[in-house]
Design a protein around this motif. Structure first.
Motif, PDB file in Angstrom:
ATOM      1  N   ALA A  14       0.730  -1.060   0.085  1.00  0.00           N
ATOM      2  CA  ALA A  14      -0.039  -0.121  -0.034  1.00  0.00           C
ATOM      3  C   ALA A  14       0.741   1.206  -0.198  1.00  0.00           C
ATOM      4  CB  ALA A  14      -0.844  -0.072   1.184  1.00  0.00           C
ATOM      5  N   LYS A  15       2.150   1.160   0.775  1.00  0.00           N
ATOM      6  CA  LYS A  15       2.650   2.354   0.875  1.00  0.00           C
ATOM      7  C   LYS A  15       3.506   2.472  -0.445  1.00  0.00           C
ATOM      8  CE  LYS A  15       3.819   2.723   5.686  1.00  0.00           C
ATOM      9  NZ  LYS A  15       5.023   2.198   6.729  1.00  0.00           N
ATOM     10  N   ALA A  16       4.162   1.323  -1.300  1.00  0.00           N
ATOM     11  CA  ALA A  16       4.609   1.526  -2.534  1.00  0.00           C
ATOM     12  C   ALA A  16       3.695   2.178  -3.383  1.00  0.00           C
ATOM     13  CB  ALA A  16       5.130   0.108  -3.010  1.00  0.00           C
ATOM     14  N   ILE A  17       2.390   1.690  -3.425  1.00  0.00           N
ATOM     15  CA  ILE A  17       1.251   2.249  -4.222  1.00  0.00           C
ATOM     16  C   ILE A  17       1.237   3.658  -4.015  1.00  0.00           C
ATOM     17  CG2 ILE A  17      -0.925   2.099  -5.045  1.00  0.00           C
ATOM     18  CD1 ILE A  17      -0.742  -1.077  -4.550  1.00  0.00           C
ATOM     19  N   GLU A  18       1.209   4.080  -2.863  1.00  0.00           N
ATOM     20  CA  GLU A  18       0.828   5.281  -2.554  1.00  0.00           C
ATOM     21  C   GLU A  18       2.137   6.278  -3.140  1.00  0.00           C
ATOM     22  OE1 GLU A  18      -1.107   8.719  -1.107  1.00  0.00           O
ATOM     23  OE2 GLU A  18      -1.775   6.580  -1.034  1.00  0.00           O
ATOM     24  N   ALA A  19       3.360   5.888  -2.931  1.00  0.00           N
ATOM     25  CA  ALA A  19       4.743   6.506  -3.393  1.00  0.00           C
ATOM     26  C   ALA A  19       4.405   6.549  -5.034  1.00  0.00           C
ATOM     27  CB  ALA A  19       5.698   5.832  -3.154  1.00  0.00           C
ATOM     28  N   VAL A  20       3.996   5.831  -5.546  1.00  0.00           N
ATOM     29  CA  VAL A  20       3.934   5.719  -7.133  1.00  0.00           C
ATOM     30  C   VAL A  20       2.822   6.761  -7.334  1.00  0.00           C
ATOM     31  CG1 VAL A  20       3.026   4.507  -9.218  1.00  0.00           C
ATOM     32  CG2 VAL A  20       4.649   3.367  -7.646  1.00  0.00           C
ATOM     33  N   LYS A  21       1.579   6.980  -6.849  1.00  0.00           N
ATOM     34  CA  LYS A  21       0.839   7.640  -7.071  1.00  0.00           C
ATOM     35  C   LYS A  21       1.069   9.134  -6.743  1.00  0.00           C
ATOM     36  CE  LYS A  21      -2.785   8.694  -4.078  1.00  0.00           C
ATOM     37  NZ  LYS A  21      -3.903   8.704  -3.301  1.00  0.00           N
ATOM     38  N   ASP A  22       1.905   9.549  -5.929  1.00  0.00           N
ATOM     39  CA  ASP A  22       2.494  10.752  -5.643  1.00  0.00           C
ATOM     40  C   ASP A  22       3.411  10.930  -6.592  1.00  0.00           C
ATOM     41  OD1 ASP A  22       0.770  10.963  -3.418  1.00  0.00           O
ATOM     42  OD2 ASP A  22       2.323  10.355  -2.034  1.00  0.00           O
ATOM     43  N   PHE A  23       4.210  10.276  -7.022  1.00  0.00           N
ATOM     44  CA  PHE A  23       5.444  10.447  -8.206  1.00  0.00           C
ATOM     45  C   PHE A  23       4.511  10.849  -9.387  1.00  0.00           C
ATOM     46  CE2 PHE A  23       7.852   9.127 -11.660  1.00  0.00           C
ATOM     47  CZ  PHE A  23       8.879   9.947 -11.451  1.00  0.00           C
ATOM     48  N   VAL A  24       3.680  10.168  -9.810  1.00  0.00           N
ATOM     49  CA  VAL A  24       2.677  10.434 -11.141  1.00  0.00           C
ATOM     50  C   VAL A  24       2.046  11.746 -10.994  1.00  0.00           C
ATOM     51  CG1 VAL A  24       0.806   9.775 -12.513  1.00  0.00           C
ATOM     52  CG2 VAL A  24       2.478   7.960 -11.611  1.00  0.00           C
ATOM     53  N   LYS A  25       1.705  12.155  -9.606  1.00  0.00           N
ATOM     54  CA  LYS A  25       0.854  13.320  -9.569  1.00  0.00           C
ATOM     55  C   LYS A  25       1.955  14.431  -9.733  1.00  0.00           C
ATOM     56  CE  LYS A  25      -1.887  13.867  -6.178  1.00  0.00           C
ATOM     57  NZ  LYS A  25      -2.801  13.823  -4.848  1.00  0.00           N
ATOM     58  N   SER A  26       3.091  14.212  -8.968  1.00  0.00           N
ATOM     59  CA  SER A  26       4.112  15.389  -9.045  1.00  0.00           C
ATOM     60  C   SER A  26       4.639  15.441 -10.698  1.00  0.00           C
ATOM     61  CB  SER A  26       5.370  14.802  -8.344  1.00  0.00           C
ATOM     62  OG  SER A  26       6.091  14.053  -8.896  1.00  0.00           O
ATOM     63  N   LYS A  27       4.484  14.758 -11.631  1.00  0.00           N
ATOM     64  CA  LYS A  27       5.039  14.769 -12.929  1.00  0.00           C
ATOM     65  C   LYS A  27       3.920  15.204 -13.701  1.00  0.00           C
ATOM     66  CE  LYS A  27       9.176  13.310 -11.938  1.00  0.00           C
ATOM     67  NZ  LYS A  27      10.082  14.225 -11.971  1.00  0.00           N
ATOM     68  N   LEU A  28       2.552  15.513 -13.547  1.00  0.00           N
ATOM     69  CA  LEU A  28       1.700  16.057 -14.034  1.00  0.00           C
ATOM     70  C   LEU A  28       1.318  17.408 -13.955  1.00  0.00           C
ATOM     71  CD1 LEU A  28      -0.892  12.803 -13.955  1.00  0.00           C
ATOM     72  CD2 LEU A  28       0.527  13.456 -15.988  1.00  0.00           C
ATOM     73  N   PRO A  29       0.908  18.239 -14.906  1.00  0.00           N
ATOM     74  CA  PRO A  29       0.228  19.557 -14.534  1.00  0.00           C
ATOM     75  C   PRO A  29      -0.912  19.547 -13.569  1.00  0.00           C
ATOM     76  CG  PRO A  29       0.284  19.108 -16.991  1.00  0.00           C
ATOM     77  CD  PRO A  29       0.627  17.791 -16.169  1.00  0.00           C
ATOM     78  N   GLN A  30      -0.884  20.552 -12.683  1.00  0.00           N
ATOM     79  CA  GLN A  30      -1.944  20.415 -11.543  1.00  0.00           C
ATOM     80  C   GLN A  30      -3.145  20.394 -12.047  1.00  0.00           C
ATOM     81  OE1 GLN A  30      -1.854  24.143  -9.423  1.00  0.00           O
ATOM     82  NE2 GLN A  30      -2.713  23.120  -7.572  1.00  0.00           N
ATOM     83  N   MET A  31      -3.608  20.567 -13.205  1.00  0.00           N
ATOM     84  CA  MET A  31      -4.946  20.690 -13.722  1.00  0.00           C
ATOM     85  C   MET A  31      -5.271  19.129 -13.974  1.00  0.00           C
ATOM     86  SD  MET A  31      -5.189  24.031 -16.335  1.00  0.00           S
ATOM     87  CE  MET A  31      -6.528  23.145 -17.238  1.00  0.00           C
ATOM     88  N   ILE A  32      -4.384  18.329 -14.288  1.00  0.00           N
ATOM     89  CA  ILE A  32      -4.539  17.020 -14.461  1.00  0.00           C
ATOM     90  C   ILE A  32      -4.277  15.899 -13.640  1.00  0.00           C
ATOM     91  CG2 ILE A  32      -3.960  14.895 -15.945  1.00  0.00           C
ATOM     92  CD1 ILE A  32      -3.122  17.024 -18.141  1.00  0.00           C
ATOM     93  N   ALA A  33      -3.346  16.453 -12.477  1.00  0.00           N
ATOM     94  CA  ALA A  33      -3.020  15.619 -11.425  1.00  0.00           C
ATOM     95  C   ALA A  33      -3.997  15.354 -10.510  1.00  0.00           C
ATOM     96  CB  ALA A  33      -1.758  16.512 -10.561  1.00  0.00           C
ATOM     97  N   GLY A  34      -4.962  15.876 -10.204  1.00  0.00           N
ATOM     98  CA  GLY A  34      -6.139  15.458  -9.702  1.00  0.00           C
ATOM     99  C   GLY A  34      -6.685  14.360  -9.832  1.00  0.00           C
ATOM    100  N   ASN A  35      -6.687  14.134 -11.237  1.00  0.00           N
ATOM    101  CA  ASN A  35      -7.482  13.030 -11.872  1.00  0.00           C
ATOM    102  C   ASN A  35      -6.737  11.634 -11.279  1.00  0.00           C
ATOM    103  OD1 ASN A  35      -9.350  14.338 -13.238  1.00  0.00           O
ATOM    104  ND2 ASN A  35      -7.914  14.505 -14.997  1.00  0.00           N
ATOM    105  N   VAL A  36      -5.565  11.671 -10.895  1.00  0.00           N
ATOM    106  CA  VAL A  36      -4.820  10.533 -10.517  1.00  0.00           C
ATOM    107  C   VAL A  36      -5.494   9.936  -9.041  1.00  0.00           C
ATOM    108  CG1 VAL A  36      -2.466   9.444  -9.587  1.00  0.00           C
ATOM    109  CG2 VAL A  36      -2.589  10.917 -11.204  1.00  0.00           C
ATOM    110  N   ASP A  37      -5.942  10.847  -8.368  1.00  0.00           N
ATOM    111  CA  ASP A  37      -6.847  10.541  -7.143  1.00  0.00           C
ATOM    112  C   ASP A  37      -7.993   9.732  -7.256  1.00  0.00           C
ATOM    113  OD1 ASP A  37      -4.970  11.492  -5.130  1.00  0.00           O
ATOM    114  OD2 ASP A  37      -5.735  13.456  -5.377  1.00  0.00           O
ATOM    115  N   VAL A  38      -8.656  10.423  -8.414  1.00  0.00           N
ATOM    116  CA  VAL A  38      -9.990  10.002  -8.966  1.00  0.00           C
ATOM    117  C   VAL A  38      -9.802   8.506  -9.383  1.00  0.00           C
ATOM    118  CG1 VAL A  38     -11.950  10.035 -10.344  1.00  0.00           C
ATOM    119  CG2 VAL A  38     -10.885  12.049  -9.282  1.00  0.00           C
ATOM    120  N   TRP A  39      -8.680   8.224 -10.156  1.00  0.00           N
ATOM    121  CA  TRP A  39      -8.454   6.688 -10.898  1.00  0.00           C
ATOM    122  C   TRP A  39      -8.037   5.755  -9.450  1.00  0.00           C
ATOM    123  CZ3 TRP A  39      -4.346   9.278 -14.298  1.00  0.00           C
ATOM    124  CH2 TRP A  39      -4.621   9.943 -15.030  1.00  0.00           C
TER     125      TRP A  39
END
Length: 66
Positions: free
Chosen positions: A20-45
């Motif tokens: 679970a921690k590894a997945i959370e780290a990947v999610k945070d990493f992906v969000k950090s690489k996306l524009p802010q307008m799109i990064a919120g979608n990662v939480d939705v996914w």
């Protein structure tokens, strides 16, 4: 989400909490690489994977002004 946790556990040989921690780290990493307008979608996914209530998306105007 449980399916993803299970796959991470099996492939990495780790326990539920570590997966679970590894997945959370990947999610945070992906969000950090996306524009802010799109990064919120990662939480939705990821919320969709968990089968739980999905966080509400901000409306387009509010998101644009952030």
């Amino acid at each position: 989400m449980q399916e993803l946790i299970q796959q991470v556990k099996d492939k990495a040989g780790i326990n539920d909490e570590q997966a679970a921690k590894a997945i959370e780290a990947v999610k945070d990493f992906v969000k950090s690489k996306l524009p802010q307008m799109i990064a919120g979608n990662v939480d939705v996914w990821f919320a969709g994977m968990a089968g739980g209530a999905q966080p509400q998306k901000p409306d387009a105007a509010e998101d644009f002004l952030d």
